[in-house]
Design an enzyme around this catalytic site. Sequence first.
Site, PDB file in Angstrom:
ATOM      1  N   HIS A  21     -27.231  22.790 -42.447  1.00  0.00           N
ATOM      2  CA  HIS A  21     -26.384  23.325 -43.599  1.00  0.00           C
ATOM      3  C   HIS A  21     -25.215  24.079 -43.009  1.00  0.00           C
ATOM      4  CE1 HIS A  21     -29.723  22.536 -46.190  1.00  0.00           C
ATOM      5  NE2 HIS A  21     -30.557  23.096 -45.437  1.00  0.00           N
ATOM      6  N   TYR A  28     -17.264  26.532 -48.259  1.00  0.00           N
ATOM      7  CA  TYR A  28     -17.680  25.554 -47.602  1.00  0.00           C
ATOM      8  C   TYR A  28     -16.472  25.246 -46.544  1.00  0.00           C
ATOM      9  CZ  TYR A  28     -21.416  25.194 -50.774  1.00  0.00           C
ATOM     10  OH  TYR A  28     -22.560  25.517 -51.727  1.00  0.00           O
TER      11      TYR A  28
HETATM   12  O1  CA2 Z   1     -24.564  25.022 -46.813  1.00  0.00           O
HETATM   13  C1  CA2 Z   1     -24.875  23.853 -46.920  1.00  0.00           C
HETATM   14  O2  CA2 Z   1     -24.452  22.841 -46.252  1.00  0.00           O
HETATM   15  C2  CA2 Z   1     -25.500  23.268 -48.298  1.00  0.00           C
HETATM   16  O3  CA2 Z   1     -26.314  22.347 -48.094  1.00  0.00           O
HETATM   17  C3  CA2 Z   1     -24.476  22.904 -49.368  1.00  0.00           C
HETATM   18  C4  CA2 Z   1     -24.805  22.693 -50.670  1.00  0.00           C
HETATM   19  C5  CA2 Z   1     -25.823  23.856 -51.253  1.00  0.00           C
HETATM   20  O4  CA2 Z   1     -26.423  23.338 -52.539  1.00  0.00           O
HETATM   21  C6  CA2 Z   1     -26.932  24.067 -50.193  1.00  0.00           C
HETATM   22  O5  CA2 Z   1     -27.506  25.423 -50.704  1.00  0.00           O
HETATM   23  C7  CA2 Z   1     -26.389  24.533 -48.924  1.00  0.00           C
HETATM   24  C8  CA2 Z   1     -23.932  22.215 -51.804  1.00  0.00           C
HETATM   25  C9  CA2 Z   1     -22.890  21.088 -51.256  1.00  0.00           C
HETATM   26  C10 CA2 Z   1     -21.961  21.231 -52.174  1.00  0.00           C
HETATM   27  O6  CA2 Z   1     -20.584  20.790 -51.588  1.00  0.00           O
HETATM   28  C11 CA2 Z   1     -19.409  21.265 -52.046  1.00  0.00           C
HETATM   29  C12 CA2 Z   1     -18.375  21.221 -51.061  1.00  0.00           C
HETATM   30  C13 CA2 Z   1     -17.245  21.243 -51.815  1.00  0.00           C
HETATM   31  C14 CA2 Z   1     -17.059  21.774 -52.963  1.00  0.00           C
HETATM   32  C15 CA2 Z   1     -17.884  21.828 -53.676  1.00  0.00           C
HETATM   33  C16 CA2 Z   1     -19.392  21.663 -53.358  1.00  0.00           C
END
Ligand code: CA2
Length: 163
Positions: free
Chosen positions: A100, A23
């Site tokens: 996303h 991320y």
């Molecule tokens: O790619 C994206 O923006 C997502 O929406 C992010 C979600 C994921 O479940 C989608 O499939 C795609 C996850 C967000 C979690 O964000 C975190 C950030 C840092 C550390 C852990 C999780």
Amino acid sequence: MLRLLVLHGPNLNLLGTRERSIYGTTSLSAVNESIAKYAREHGLEVEARQSNVEGELVTWIQEARDRFDGIVINPAGYTHTSVAIRDAIAAVAIPTVEVHLTNIHQREEFRHKSFIAGVALAQISGFGPTGYLLALEGLAAHLAGARKVSRATASGRKKKRHA
Ligand code: CA2
């Protein structure tokens, strides 16, 4: 001035602190600062909020009805599960762009399905935090176009009445 609501879903408060290889290293507050800067430079009124609670996101979408012209949402994990968020977006009928950070179509199979895409104006996936700015640009252009059409239709009706 166009009023836009940016919603960040669950776990996005952890941005920049965990899973950086997936991320990225930018924190959520830095993302929100770049959104605020973009808004100032482009004459938009933007409010950004994050929640880990599905019902809270649903309530904010419902309440956006009289307060915002458009919504940008990263529903995070709820993208792949939430009929409730999809129903709320469909119910308020406010143009909504799904964002996303990662390209969900290149990731695990379960992330390929979005419950939101079918009721969204557009989906932007894979550009990292820049995706939010692209969403604001596209949404603002769409809303400005829609306003122009509705003004032209209204003046056309007025002219017809007075003809
Ligand atoms: O790619 C994206 O923006 C997502 O929406 C992010 C979600 C994921 O479940 C989608 O499939 C795609 C996850 C967000 C979690 O964000 C975190 C950030 C840092 C550390 C852990 C999780």
